[in-house]
Enzyme design. Structure first.
Site, short mmCIF file in Angstrom:
data_model
loop_
_atom_site.label_atom_id
_atom_site.label_comp_id
_atom_site.label_asym_id
_atom_site.label_seq_id
_atom_site.Cartn_x
_atom_site.Cartn_y
_atom_site.Cartn_z
N ASP A 99 0.86 -1.17 0.00
CA ASP A 99 0.00 0.00 0.00
C ASP A 99 0.91 1.24 0.00
O ASP A 99 2.12 1.13 0.18
CB ASP A 99 -0.89 -0.05 1.26
CG ASP A 99 -1.91 1.07 1.29
OD1 ASP A 99 -2.35 1.48 0.21
OD2 ASP A 99 -2.24 1.54 2.39
N THR B 18 0.00 4.76 1.65
CA THR B 18 -0.06 5.52 2.90
C THR B 18 0.25 4.63 4.11
O THR B 18 -0.42 3.62 4.33
CB THR B 18 -1.45 6.15 3.08
OG1 THR B 18 -1.75 6.93 1.93
CG2 THR B 18 -1.48 7.03 4.32
N ASP C 132 -1.52 -1.65 6.16
CA ASP C 132 -1.73 -1.24 7.54
C ASP C 132 -3.15 -0.82 7.85
O ASP C 132 -3.46 -0.44 8.97
CB ASP C 132 -0.78 -0.08 7.89
CG ASP C 132 -1.16 1.21 7.17
OD1 ASP C 132 -1.84 1.12 6.12
OD2 ASP C 132 -0.79 2.30 7.64
#
Length: 833
Positions: A519, A521, A720
């Protein structure tokens, strides 16, 4: 009928799943639902089941879990369990080091019913110091203070020995007895090789044989009797193992000698000496058993080292803390801390629990948790973790997670569980072991027959001795230990380097990963975005007005981008109002009702859903920001675009280096992000990624994982957020950033405590090292038996005249297991960064 019961022993969602599955598989249970927070199980059943039957069912999940009729009973059990944990180094849960029955555990020490090895005790998740009075030892408290009887200062009480230490000491005592009685037997037997044996001047051979018999009794029937018990149990249950071979081999030698001593007349002349007595093998039997006992002793000592990582982690947690109440400081036990308590951490002290700094700042040494040696600068509102070490300044913190909820406790629990898990490669060793003992017994019989028919005189003696040597040298124990020892040490090495492995299977799968999906961010970037600018695009909407609506909407959002806008509004003293009907549209943005108007903030996909049109000038301005790697969220009110916010999230300094390292290892790195095409492309080009996809919803990430897997790729996913959870669960290996959400961490098989891509490099390197170590162990065990068994059978005798003594075979067999453990322990020193 439905009943609610209390459950003790659960520490994580994995525990909850195990307990729920065990209860649902219990006969008579229609449905069982377990709640981790409440520590309860609601059970629907055909007819009432006794608590004993339910307890029997729940034990399928592990011996540490208990079911209780009432909360009072559960509390009593917890107190008793805590007291037992305080007394020793373990948690009262035992398991087989060879994991013969997978994750099965036992609530008391003993032997594994399958392989017969001593059960090993799990280290306790937390160890508490007990304080006692030197004059009144019956006084015991969890925290320092003074004795209520005599007023003396309480001192720390020495912890009772762990089960491992007790086992080692018990074996050491038996080994001393074995050596004391075996040594004279060996001297008597070997003296026969001397010219004009001086012992025969004292007593005749017949009497020396009786002395050997008497000396062998304490060795066989006390010091090493457990081997025969294990051998009998293994044959009775047909779980053939090392002790089967030892029992048959050494037992045959001793029983033969015993009958030869009592009834020499029934034996043929081939078995007799010139003096008319039968050749006896009391020295072979006792030396073999003593050497095997030495091997067990060395293994017991080595086992304690494989758990060293957990024990070191346990030492990180302090026993006491300074609690601040109404400005007054008091020293309290770590167990007395509650969520919300304000604690003072002095220079050099360990952080007692997880929490947030409320006053002051500090440099925190997090190396023991994250594996990173450089202290981290912390200030107000920053998170701190239990077991980390404060620098040279004091600070106040508020406790947020205590007891088993702290990061340190969760790390220890995860390492405990992973150490007991089975790797798929172990199935190979299990298959070989299943056929190993019967094949060895068959080889021993064939050896006996061939030597009897074709061997030189006395052929019966040669046949007997060589058959025993074959039985003794074969060691399935080394084969069984090859995988679990490497896994245990490897998982511990990972934990001390900031890489938490949930199970052994993940460790094996990691070594085969060729594609990594990440990912943006919080994974590639810091995950701490900041507002660069906010613009209004309509006359009625000034920058302040747009900021107000954006911050009000985002005050309900958990996304880092949302938190950044709220922080920006507060810094600029902009009012944050109430939003009704708030809703997060995954992968697109957020919507709600503000001042009776429908408002929304998000990307172009969200605007499209609500038919919001974007002018060419505004679109060009937004594209220009995005091309520089910025994230832009657009605000609409009643289907009209009124403004946008530009956020920047710095790329982590370590991301570029980590991605380069991964590509060198042959791993393709692909970024899937919910951000727009322009921003994603800018980041991908800067880092030199293998590929990227923008504006991905959770289902898009999931489909991409499935597509790559269909192409035959071995896919790892690192993320996350909640939106990463489906892809993490579907991937061959899910890797969660420890800085992310609990959902992501629960869905993953590997957790990186620092939330850094360098952790992925560490995890993959660790997996390669552990798998190489396992293969070395399997090679050692297999090559040892491949060479040792034929030599013991006598294949070298026709050419070189060499035979292998059963005593030498016993020595080699014992050290084969020790060598496997020693090789596994080398993993503690390897570099994985």
């Amino acid at each position: 009928m439905k009943h609610t019961y209390k459950i003790t022993g659960m520490t994580c969602n994995g525990c909850r799943t195990h307990v729920e599955e065990a209860l649902n598989s219990t006969e008579g249970v229609i449905r069982a639902a377990v709640d981790l927070e409440k520590e309860e199980a609601e059970i629907e059943m055909d007819k009432h089941l006794s608590i004993e039957k339910l307890q029997k069912g729940i034990r399928k999940a592990g011996e540490k879990y208990r079911i209780h009729l009432s909360e009072e009973e559960a509390k009593k059990h917890k107190v008793a369990h805590d007291q037992s944990s305080k007394k020793g180094q373990g948690n009262g849960v035992f398991y087989c080091p060879m994991h013969c029955e997978g994750d099965k555990t036992y609530h008391e020490p003993g032997d594994c019913p399958v392989c017969g090895m001593d059960l090993v005790e799990q280290p306790a998740i937390s160890a508490t110091t007990i304080y006692t009075c030197p004059m009144h030892p019956e006084i015991e408290k969890d925290e320092p203070g003074s004795c209520p009887i005599c007023g003396m200062e309480l001192v720390p009480k020495e912890a009772e020995e762990s089960a491992e230490v007790k086992t080692y000491k018990k074996l050491l005592a038996k080994f001393k007895v074995a050596v004391i009685f075996t040594l004279p037997i060996f001297i008597i037997a070997m003296s026969d090789m001397l010219h004009n044996n001086p012992l025969y001047n004292v007593l005749s051979l017949k009497y020396w044989n009786w002395i050997q018999f008497g000396l062998s009794l304490p060795v066989v029937f006390y010091a090493t009797w457990m081997f025969f018990e294990r051998a009998y149990k293994s044959i009775k249950t047909w779980n053939l193992n090392m002790f089967t071979l030892i029992g048959i081999g050494a037992g045959a030698a001793w029983v033969f000698s015993f009958f030869g001593l009592l009834f020499p007349g029934v034996f043929p002349d081939q078995f007799k000496t010139e003096a008319g007595t039968v050749h006896l093998y009391f020295e072979a039997a006792t030396v073999i058993l003593t050497l095997v006992l030495l091997g067990q002793l060395l293994e017991a000592r080595a086992h304690s080292k494989t758990n060293a990582a957990i024990k070191e982690l346990m030492k990180l947690a302090p026993n006491t803390a300074i609690r601040v109440v109404d400005g007054n400081e008091e020293t309290v036990s770590i167990n007395a801390i509650k969520v919300g308590d304000v604690l003072k951490v002095k220079p050099g002290d360990k952080v007692p629990v997880d929490g947030v700094i409320v006053k002051g700042n500090a440099f925190i040494d997090e190396s023991a948790i994250t594996g990173e040696p450089v202290p981290v600068d912390k200030s107000e509102n920053d998170q701190v973790s239990s077991g980390t070490i404060n620098g040279k300044t004091s600070f106040l913190m508020k406790a947020e997670k205590v007891g088993s909820e702290t990061l340190l406790s969760q790390i220890i629990a995860m390492v405990n569980n992973a150490s007991r898990s089975r790797s798929p490669v172990q199935k190979l060793a299990d298959k070989i072991s299943a056929y190993f003992v019967p094949i060895v017994v068959l080889i021993a019989i064939i050896t006996f027959v061939i030597w009897k028919i074709f061997g030189p005189e006395p052929s019966m003696v040669y046949a007997f001795v060589n058959a025993i040597a074959v039985l003794i040298i074969a060691c399935p124990c080394a084969l069984g230990l090859a995988t679990p020892m490497s896994v245990m040490v490897g998982v511990g090495k990972g934990a001390t380097s900031g890489v938490l492995i949930k199970n052994a299977e993940a460790l094996q799968k990691l070594s085969k990963i060729d594609t990594l999906i990440i990912d943006k961010t919080g994974t590639i970037t810091e995950g701490k975005p900041s507002v660069e600018t906010i613009r209004g695009v309509r006359d009625a909407y000034s920058e302040e007005r747009v900021t107000e609506i954006i911050a009000s909407l985002n005050s309900h959002s958990e996304h880092p981008l949302g938190a950044a806008t709220v922080a920006y509004a507060k810094e600029n003293k902009v009012n944050v109002g109430e939003v009704d009907d708030f809703e997060s549209v995954t992968g697109k943005g957020v919507i709600g009702i503000y001042n009776d108007q429908k408002v929304g903030l998000g990307n172009f996909s969200l605007l499209k859903d609500f038919n919001v049109k974007v002018g060419e000038d505004v679109e060009n301005a937004i594209s220009e920001y995005q091309s520089k790697g910025k994230t832009v969220s657009m605000l609409f009110v009643d289907s009209q675009l009124v403004g946008f916010v530009v956020l920047s999230d710095a790329i982590k300094k370590t991301s570029s280096e980590a991605i380069d390292r991964l590509k060198e290892e042959g791993v393709e790195v692909i970024m899937l992000t919910g951000d727009n095409e322009n921003t994603a492309q800018a980041v991908a080009e800067e880092l030199g990624l293998s590929g990227f996809k923008a504006e991905c919803l959770p289902e898009d990430k999931l489909k991409e994982v499935e597509r790559l897997q269909e192409e035959g790729k071995k896919v790892a996913v690192a993320g996350d957020g909640i939106n990463d959870a489906p892809a993490l669960a579907k991937a061959d290996v899910g890797i969660a950033m420890g800085t992310g959400t609990d959902v992501a961490i629960e869905s993953a098989e590997v957790t990186l405590i620092k939330g850094d891509l360098k952790g992925i490099v560490k995890a993959i390197n660790l997996s390669h090292k552990v798998m190489r170590n396992i293969k070395q162990n399997l090679f050692f065990a297999l090559i040892y038996n491949t060479i040792g068994v034929p030599i013991a059978a006598g294949v070298l005798f026709p050419v070189f005249g060499l035979l292998l003594s059963p005593m030498i075979a016993a020595l080699a067999m014992s050290f084969s297991s020790v060598s496997v453990i020693a090789n596994a322990l080398r993993l503690k020193a390897v570099r994985i960064d």
